[in-house]
Write an enzyme that holds these catalytic residues in place. Structure first.
Site: not given
Ligand code: SF4
Length: 353
Positions: A41, A124, A142
């Site tokens: 991520e 996030y 996101d």
């Protein structure tokens, strides 16, 4: 309405089967752990999936665990990150790994508060780790997910505003199947990446949510989401000096704070387009006497808020490297010194001797 149709009319009922069929095979999905989800991520912030895949594989081979990352050499990490950009992400990964190794015995914390207290982990990423790796029903919202919900709900709220983000996050949670938060979050992101595309190009004809999409029904899908335009980028001239000599190429280390902190570059002066005599005078002032050869081919590099317009000259010199600089052989340049991609076009002009 029968029970099956009713289920399909709910968002997860249509989305999850689509995801099972259409999800991309990606290395961080093959074997899931908090460490792998976290690293992927962070790499995916500001970077396309195709570009991330080889970096992720090299990263996992070099640092297969949070302990290995915590103990790594920062210079080697920067070299591994070379070309991926936004280098503070890599530094934060290392610092966060050290905290996880020292304070949590190498096991990632499982609460939102503890995760967001780690360097580089925001809402996030914390939501992604909690839901994908630990099955905790946390939202991971996101830009893809904001776009999907703005269109689904035909909602004109400006997605750059915190209030709109809160509103969409509440909607994500409302629709979330609490027993399958990870696949649901990943499916929303995947839908945004593959079908509900940005820049007015949604592929509604193949979308599993088409029947329940209010933006599509209203003919407004292509105008959504509403987003305030970012301020324009500033054009910054940079003068570079590609100096070579018997010991290789002269590299200068960037300051330890700020843009591209601690990385290596050819000698460069930001904010000024210098003539050759001006550059010569500046280098003489640091003890470097250069035989100038030719102008460099100018290049451009686009950052989030600025564009570097890089021009300059190449030449040869000998003698000790000025303070803060090193002579690097080609092998050292390839294996040791991390040069940001902003200067890749200049470094490529280093001709073989
Ligand atoms: Fe996006 Fe179109 Fe699907 Fe609506 S129907 S979610 S606009 S792709």
């Amino acid at each position: 309405m029968d029970a099956i149709q009713e289920k399909l009319n709910r968002l997860p009922g249509a989305l999850l089967p689509w995801y099972r069929e259409n999800r991309r095979v990606l290395p961080w999905r093959e074997q899931v752990s908090a460490y792998r989800t976290w690293v992927s991520e962070i790499m995916l912030q500001q970077t396309r999936v195709a570009a991330v895949i080889p970096y992720f594989q090299r990263f996992m081979a070099a640092y297969p665990s949070v302990e290995a990352l915590a103990a790594c050499d920062e210079g080697q990490l920067m070299k591994l990150w070379e070309g991926l950009g936004y280098y503070s992400r890599a530094r934060n990964l290392r610092r966060a790994a050290q905290i996880v190794a020292e304070q949590y015995g190498g096991a990632f914390p499982r609460t939102y508060e503890e995760l967001t207290a780690l360097p580089g982990i925001g809402d996030y990423t914390a939501g992604a780790i909690l839901s994908i790796a630990f099955g905790v029903p946390a939202p991971a919202v996101d830009g893809n997910v904001l776009r999907v919900f703005a269109r689904l709900d035909n909602n004109s709220a400006d997605i750059t505003k915190p209030a709109a983000k809160r509103e969409f996050t509440a909607r994500v949670l409302e629709e979330m199947p609490k027993e399958r938060p990870g696949p649901y979050n990943e499916a929303l992101m995947e839908l945004g990446a593959l079908v509900c595309l940005p820049n007015g190009a949604p592929k509604c004809e193949v979308c599993p949510l088409a029947a329940q999409c209010k933006g599509r029904a209203a003919g407004r899908a292509e105008q959504l989401p509403v987003k305030t335009a970012k301020p324009g980028k500033t054009l910054v001239p940079v003068t570079a000096a590609l100096i070579t000599g018997p010991q290789g190429v002269l590299l200068q280390r960037r300051p330890s704070k700020g843009l591209l902190a601690g990385l290596w570059q050819p000698l460069a002066f930001e904010g000024t387009a210098m003539t050759q005599p001006e550059l010569d005078a500046a280098l003489r002032a640091i003890g470097l006497c250069v035989q100038w050869q030719a102008p460099l081919q100018s290049t451009r590099h686009v950052f989030t808020h600025r564009i570097w317009q890089i021009s300059g000259f190449c030449g040869t010199a000998a003698g000790p490297a000025p303070e803060g600089c090193v002579w690097a052989s080609r092998a050292e340049l390839n294996g040791e010194y991390a040069v940001p991609s902003a200067f890749a076009g200049i470094m490529r002009q280093w001709q073989p001797e």
